[in-house]
Design an enzyme around this catalytic site. Sequence first.
Site, PDB file in Angstrom:
ATOM      1  CG  ASP A  28      45.109  41.938  43.327  1.00  0.00           C
ATOM      2  OD1 ASP A  28      44.053  42.533  43.096  1.00  0.00           O
ATOM      3  OD2 ASP A  28      45.295  40.414  43.126  1.00  0.00           O
ATOM      4  CG  LEU A  38      39.095  37.687  49.784  1.00  0.00           C
ATOM      5  CD1 LEU A  38      38.659  37.324  51.336  1.00  0.00           C
ATOM      6  CD2 LEU A  38      38.340  38.694  49.246  1.00  0.00           C
ATOM      7  N   GLY A  69      43.468  31.537  48.116  1.00  0.00           N
ATOM      8  CA  GLY A  69      42.914  30.995  46.911  1.00  0.00           C
ATOM      9  C   GLY A  69      41.331  31.733  46.652  1.00  0.00           C
TER      10      GLY A  69
HETATM   11  C1  GLA Z   1      43.325  39.460  40.041  1.00  0.00           C
HETATM   12  C2  GLA Z   1      44.654  40.489  39.468  1.00  0.00           C
HETATM   13  C3  GLA Z   1      44.157  41.812  39.479  1.00  0.00           C
HETATM   14  C4  GLA Z   1      43.062  42.166  38.842  1.00  0.00           C
HETATM   15  C5  GLA Z   1      41.904  41.210  39.059  1.00  0.00           C
HETATM   16  C6  GLA Z   1      40.666  41.445  38.182  1.00  0.00           C
HETATM   17  O1  GLA Z   1      43.082  40.062  41.263  1.00  0.00           O
HETATM   18  O2  GLA Z   1      45.829  40.084  40.590  1.00  0.00           O
HETATM   19  O3  GLA Z   1      45.583  42.439  39.023  1.00  0.00           O
HETATM   20  O4  GLA Z   1      43.374  42.185  37.147  1.00  0.00           O
HETATM   21  O5  GLA Z   1      42.104  39.824  38.921  1.00  0.00           O
HETATM   22  O6  GLA Z   1      40.148  42.719  38.410  1.00  0.00           O
END
Ligand code: GLA
Length: 391
Positions: free
Chosen positions: A171, A124, A121
């Site tokens: 991510d 990362l 949370g």
């Molecule tokens: C989270 C989401 C990503 C992106 C970021 C903001 O990490 O999982 O897809 O939108 O926020 O840049």
Amino acid sequence: MEQLKHDYINIFGMGEKKHMFFAPGRVNLIGEHTDYNGGYVLPCSLHIGTYAVARLNDDGMIRLYSKNFHEDGIVSMTKEELAYDERHGWANYPKGMIQALMPKHVQKGIDVLYYGNIPNGAGLSSSASIELVTAVMLNELFQLNIEMMELVKISQKVENEYIGVNCGIMDQFAVGMGKAGHALLLDCQTLQYEYLPLSLEDCSIVIANTNKKRGLADSAYNERRATCEQALAKLQRYVSIHSLSDLTTEQFNEYAHILSSTEQKRVRHVVSENERTKQAAFALQQGDLHTFGQLMRQSHESLRDDYEVTGKELDTLVEAAWKHKGTIGARMTGAGFGGCTVNIVKDDHIPSFIEEVGQMYEMEIGYAPSFYVAKIGDGAKQLTKEGESMR
Ligand code: GLA
């Protein structure tokens, strides 16, 4: 690895042929809230992440255990019981991946032990990390031969549809496709990408955790997305664009008046952040860290004032970093609303950075932040070599 092997035997007993897999967490250097707006992002994969030790079993059951949630014990189910279940907590992430990837006809089941060393949370990507480690594990154990790019897309789909978080692709992409020593410049519209060598000379990336708890599922994230979608639909009546990132600054200035004042702010962030990300990638290629740092600062200011996703903890931590003489650049990273900041700090100033920024934050907020000097590792992979098994 030895410790995890030992733990595995304690939990699941002796047996043969188990394999170990790893998927990293990620930190985004710049390009925030641009991914679901079809823009550029510049993340890198970390050396910390999630490990999975696994082997097939003959009884067809799926058994999942996490060292991080040992109080939950072994979460077990048949292949017919893979639907989302709130009571299963963390195990829903692997369950979603298993439902998406495990071949229906096989008799075998799997016994998996997980261990993660990314703070949960904290922004990362601990969730993309457990998704991708499960993806590479299933790919290998069931010899699915699915390419990484496809595993990345499946993981994002699981997060969107099974977990119910409407995240973009950044991510899962960074966690799956990352490369040691490199940042990843990704065009989220076309999924074209480039590895940029991360040569920081006498500097390092320092991640600072506000230690403020927050959930990505927070309605605020989905709300930002919805506002962007609304603004896009309005703009598309006048300009031919696929996503907000197609909008030029000139077009934005020309049509801003058709948007509500909140939509104007959100779109201004997306357009300017996308531009900054391209400039930052260029600066990195030129070895111009000074410019890179300035762009990080502008990014934070835009996320604070226009996108409004920072909050007191992130602002305090970043402002303290900006004041420190060893800081080249500092900004919030990830979704915001708490979580972490990313800082580029001169190596010989890191100890005083940690001490002074930590003190300033604690004095203002009332509890201490945590710091990690980041190393940039590889994307998701098998750790034991092909054909080799851990006894
Ligand atoms: C989270 C989401 C990503 C992106 C970021 C903001 O990490 O999982 O897809 O939108 O926020 O840049």
